[in-house]
Design an enzyme around this catalytic site. Sequence first.
Site, mmCIF file in Angstrom:
data_model
loop_
_atom_site.group_PDB
_atom_site.id
_atom_site.type_symbol
_atom_site.label_atom_id
_atom_site.label_comp_id
_atom_site.label_asym_id
_atom_site.label_seq_id
_atom_site.Cartn_x
_atom_site.Cartn_y
_atom_site.Cartn_z
ATOM 1 N N HIS A 196 0.918 4.101 -2.989
ATOM 2 C CA HIS A 196 0.652 5.505 -2.693
ATOM 3 C C HIS A 196 1.828 6.389 -3.137
ATOM 4 O O HIS A 196 1.619 7.470 -3.716
ATOM 5 C CB HIS A 196 0.400 5.695 -1.198
ATOM 6 C CG HIS A 196 -0.987 5.338 -0.763
ATOM 7 N ND1 HIS A 196 -1.393 4.037 -0.582
ATOM 8 C CD2 HIS A 196 -2.076 6.113 -0.481
ATOM 9 C CE1 HIS A 196 -2.658 4.013 -0.194
ATOM 10 N NE2 HIS A 196 -3.096 5.263 -0.143
ATOM 11 N N SER A 241 0.830 -1.206 0.000
ATOM 12 C CA SER A 241 0.000 0.000 0.000
ATOM 13 C C SER A 241 0.866 1.259 0.000
ATOM 14 O O SER A 241 0.580 2.227 -0.723
ATOM 15 C CB SER A 241 -0.929 -0.010 1.212
ATOM 16 O OG SER A 241 -1.811 1.090 1.180
#
Length: 290
Positions: A200, A196
């Site tokens: 991002h 993640s």
Amino acid sequence: MKVHAFIRENSPKVLHPSGDLAPGLNKDIPGFSRYLYFFFCPTLIYRDVYPRTPEIRWSYVVSNFAQVAACLVYTYYMFHRFLRPVFQNTGKAPWSIRTLAMAVFSCILPGTMVLLLGFFSVLHSWLNAFAEMTRFADRQFYKDWWNSRQWGTYYRTWNMVVHDWLYNYVYRDLDEILGYSALGRAIPRFSVFVLSAVVHEYVLICAFRFFFPVLFVMFGGFGLGFIYLTYHRRSRIWNIFMWLMLFVGCGLLMCLYSHEWFVRRNCAIANVTWADYVIPRTFTCNYGKE
């Protein structure tokens, strides 16, 4: 992510036609129309059948898109009114720790507002507009993350759409491979956070066109540490702690990325090499010194 989910859920139909399938799936190979519907409906988990609403309320669609437009306008206003005056001369004048601290405090309010505007415009208005247009009835895109007392609860309830994809296709698969043990569950949890954080950071690299891994460190480092710090916490003080960390984190992110953005424009170099895209200009600018 949608392509992976589509292949992941339909490959057992081809490789193991007689095997068991997840709820909402049948043994028929889906046609292009099902993939096209899945591509536009607001979910990352593929199913052959979804709950549907009886009709489309176009007034509701228009109101949600109007909310998205209003959030974009207000976000632009926040940047132009509160951030540009603070950072527009960055790189031309001397920079110190005191200046940095003042800039962080100046960014806490607009940074938090941008976070809330992004949450409302994307996870509420945008997804509800597409859910209404596709008559997609399952609209639990988020839960009451603002009441969270544990950092893990905040991560699970902030964005249910992405969380469900990470849980089904990353965490659960790794958990089954490594075994249901304490160490076996720590590795999938760590892998989810690293993945993640990388995604991002990749989005920010594409948007800003420079590498400055502040979000990666805060997301994959401090964020993961806060999960263990607030594990099994029940007191309301930990909800206050969550909001304080969000305020400080949003201020730091807004400050450091804005600083790097304006430094690259005010402290330009003649011969740009590939290393200039990787090494932050914050550390190499002379800040007005000869």
